[in-house]
Design a protein around this motif. Structure first.
Motif, short mmCIF file in Angstrom:
data_model
loop_
_atom_site.label_atom_id
_atom_site.label_comp_id
_atom_site.label_asym_id
_atom_site.label_seq_id
_atom_site.Cartn_x
_atom_site.Cartn_y
_atom_site.Cartn_z
N ILE A 67 111.75 -5.20 73.95
CA ILE A 67 111.23 -5.23 72.58
C ILE A 67 111.78 -4.03 71.81
O ILE A 67 112.22 -4.15 70.67
N GLN A 68 111.74 -2.86 72.44
CA GLN A 68 112.21 -1.65 71.77
C GLN A 68 113.72 -1.72 71.51
O GLN A 68 114.20 -1.29 70.47
N MET A 69 114.45 -2.27 72.45
CA MET A 69 115.90 -2.34 72.32
C MET A 69 116.33 -3.34 71.25
O MET A 69 117.18 -3.05 70.42
N MET A 70 115.73 -4.53 71.26
CA MET A 70 116.16 -5.60 70.35
C MET A 70 115.42 -5.60 69.02
O MET A 70 115.94 -6.10 68.04
N GLY A 71 114.20 -5.09 69.02
CA GLY A 71 113.40 -5.09 67.80
C GLY A 71 112.52 -6.32 67.68
O GLY A 71 112.86 -7.39 68.17
N ARG A 72 111.40 -6.14 67.03
CA ARG A 72 110.42 -7.22 66.90
C ARG A 72 110.91 -8.37 66.03
O ARG A 72 110.54 -9.52 66.25
N GLU A 73 111.76 -8.08 65.06
CA GLU A 73 112.25 -9.14 64.16
C GLU A 73 113.05 -10.20 64.92
O GLU A 73 112.93 -11.39 64.65
N LYS A 74 113.87 -9.77 65.87
CA LYS A 74 114.64 -10.73 66.66
C LYS A 74 113.71 -11.58 67.53
O LYS A 74 113.97 -12.76 67.75
N PHE A 75 112.64 -10.96 68.02
CA PHE A 75 111.70 -11.73 68.83
C PHE A 75 110.95 -12.75 67.99
O PHE A 75 110.61 -13.83 68.47
N LYS A 76 110.71 -12.45 66.73
CA LYS A 76 110.05 -13.40 65.84
C LYS A 76 110.87 -14.68 65.72
O LYS A 76 110.32 -15.78 65.66
#
Length: 129
Positions: A55-64
Protein backbone atom coordinates in the motif's frame (compact mmCIF):
# COMPACT_ATOMS: atom_id res chain seq x y z
CA UNK A 1 -30.63 7.52 47.24
CA UNK A 2 -27.78 4.98 47.05
CA UNK A 3 -29.83 2.84 44.69
CA UNK A 4 -30.30 5.78 42.30
CA UNK A 5 -26.57 6.59 42.35
CA UNK A 6 -25.74 2.94 41.69
CA UNK A 7 -28.19 2.87 38.79
CA UNK A 8 -26.67 6.03 37.32
CA UNK A 9 -23.15 4.55 37.50
CA UNK A 10 -24.36 1.28 35.97
CA UNK A 11 -26.00 3.07 33.04
CA UNK A 12 -22.85 5.17 32.51
CA UNK A 13 -20.71 2.01 32.55
CA UNK A 14 -22.96 0.27 30.02
CA UNK A 15 -22.86 3.28 27.69
CA UNK A 16 -19.06 3.40 27.93
CA UNK A 17 -18.68 -0.33 27.21
CA UNK A 18 -21.09 -0.13 24.27
CA UNK A 19 -19.26 2.83 22.75
CA UNK A 20 -15.90 1.09 23.10
CA UNK A 21 -17.17 -2.00 21.33
CA UNK A 22 -18.50 0.10 18.45
CA UNK A 23 -15.22 1.96 17.98
CA UNK A 24 -12.87 -1.01 18.35
CA UNK A 25 -14.53 -3.70 16.29
CA UNK A 26 -12.82 -7.05 15.98
CA UNK A 27 -10.79 -8.36 13.06
CA UNK A 28 -13.65 -10.39 11.54
CA UNK A 29 -15.88 -7.31 11.56
CA UNK A 30 -13.13 -5.35 9.81
CA UNK A 31 -12.92 -7.96 7.04
CA UNK A 32 -16.71 -7.96 6.63
CA UNK A 33 -16.77 -4.14 6.56
CA UNK A 34 -14.03 -4.18 3.90
CA UNK A 35 -16.10 -6.37 1.58
CA UNK A 36 -19.32 -4.44 2.30
CA UNK A 37 -17.53 -1.18 1.45
CA UNK A 38 -16.30 -2.70 -1.81
CA UNK A 39 -19.79 -3.97 -2.64
CA UNK A 40 -21.36 -0.55 -2.08
CA UNK A 41 -18.62 1.32 -3.94
CA UNK A 42 -17.14 3.00 -0.86
CA UNK A 43 -13.61 2.80 -2.25
CA UNK A 44 -12.01 5.31 0.12
CA UNK A 45 -13.47 3.56 3.16
CA UNK A 46 -12.31 0.18 1.83
CA UNK A 47 -8.75 1.34 1.19
CA UNK A 48 -8.63 2.95 4.64
CA UNK A 49 -9.00 -0.58 6.05
CA UNK A 50 -5.79 -1.68 4.30
CA UNK A 51 -2.17 -1.45 5.44
CA UNK A 52 1.21 -2.88 4.52
CA UNK A 53 4.31 -2.17 2.48
CA UNK A 54 2.55 -2.70 -0.85
CA UNK A 55 0.00 0.00 0.00
CA UNK A 56 2.79 2.40 0.94
CA UNK A 57 4.78 1.59 -2.19
CA UNK A 58 1.94 1.79 -4.73
CA UNK A 59 -0.35 4.28 -3.01
CA UNK A 60 -4.00 4.07 -2.08
CA UNK A 61 -5.23 5.58 -5.35
CA UNK A 62 -3.94 2.63 -7.38
CA UNK A 63 -5.63 0.24 -4.97
CA UNK A 64 -8.92 2.09 -5.44
CA UNK A 65 -8.77 1.23 -9.16
CA UNK A 66 -8.34 -2.47 -8.37
CA UNK A 67 -11.05 -2.38 -5.73
CA UNK A 68 -13.44 -0.78 -8.25
CA UNK A 69 -12.97 -3.87 -10.46
CA UNK A 70 -13.67 -6.17 -7.50
CA UNK A 71 -16.83 -4.14 -6.82
CA UNK A 72 -18.01 -4.82 -10.38
CA UNK A 73 -17.32 -8.56 -9.94
CA UNK A 74 -19.33 -8.63 -6.70
CA UNK A 75 -22.26 -6.96 -8.47
CA UNK A 76 -22.05 -9.49 -11.33
CA UNK A 77 -22.38 -12.25 -8.72
CA UNK A 78 -25.57 -10.73 -7.35
CA UNK A 79 -23.99 -8.92 -4.42
CA UNK A 80 -22.96 -10.36 -1.08
CA UNK A 81 -25.63 -12.51 0.50
CA UNK A 82 -23.80 -13.55 3.67
CA UNK A 83 -20.52 -14.06 5.51
CA UNK A 84 -19.51 -17.11 7.51
CA UNK A 85 -16.58 -16.63 9.87
CA UNK A 86 -14.67 -19.92 9.95
CA UNK A 87 -12.01 -18.66 12.36
CA UNK A 88 -10.72 -15.52 14.01
CA UNK A 89 -7.39 -15.77 15.81
CA UNK A 90 -6.06 -12.78 17.71
CA UNK A 91 -2.55 -12.71 19.15
CA UNK A 92 -1.76 -9.32 20.60
CA UNK A 93 -1.56 -6.77 17.79
CA UNK A 94 -1.97 -9.32 14.97
CA UNK A 95 -4.89 -11.44 13.84
CA UNK A 96 -5.96 -13.84 11.13
CA UNK A 97 -9.49 -14.26 9.82
CA UNK A 98 -10.83 -17.04 7.63
CA UNK A 99 -14.27 -16.39 6.11
CA UNK A 100 -16.56 -17.71 3.40
CA UNK A 101 -18.46 -15.14 1.36
CA UNK A 102 -21.71 -16.30 -0.24
CA UNK A 103 -22.90 -14.25 -3.20
CA UNK A 104 -26.40 -13.66 -4.49
CA UNK A 105 -25.91 -16.13 -7.36
CA UNK A 106 -25.00 -18.90 -4.88
CA UNK A 107 -21.25 -18.99 -5.47
CA UNK A 108 -19.01 -19.09 -2.42
CA UNK A 109 -15.43 -17.91 -1.95
CA UNK A 110 -13.10 -18.54 0.94
CA UNK A 111 -10.95 -15.57 1.96
CA UNK A 112 -8.08 -15.55 4.42
CA UNK A 113 -6.83 -12.26 5.81
CA UNK A 114 -4.01 -11.18 8.10
CA UNK A 115 -4.62 -8.04 10.12
CA UNK A 116 -2.62 -5.64 12.27
CA UNK A 117 -3.94 -3.35 14.95
CA UNK A 118 -3.15 0.09 13.60
CA UNK A 119 -3.94 3.68 14.43
CA UNK A 120 -6.25 4.27 17.37
CA UNK A 121 -6.57 0.52 17.99
CA UNK A 122 -8.33 -0.05 14.66
CA UNK A 123 -7.76 -3.36 12.82
CA UNK A 124 -6.41 -3.11 9.26
CA UNK A 125 -6.01 -5.80 6.60
CA UNK A 126 -2.41 -6.40 5.56
CA UNK A 127 -1.78 -6.32 1.79
CA UNK A 128 1.38 -8.26 1.05
CA UNK A 129 1.22 -9.30 -2.62
Amino acid sequence: MQCQILRTWLVALLVFVASCSLVNSGPATTVKDFYKDIETGKLTEATDLLTGPLIQMMGREKFKIGIAEVSKDIKKKGGIKSFEVLSENVQGETASVDIVITYGNGTREREQSRLLKGEKGRWQIVVEK
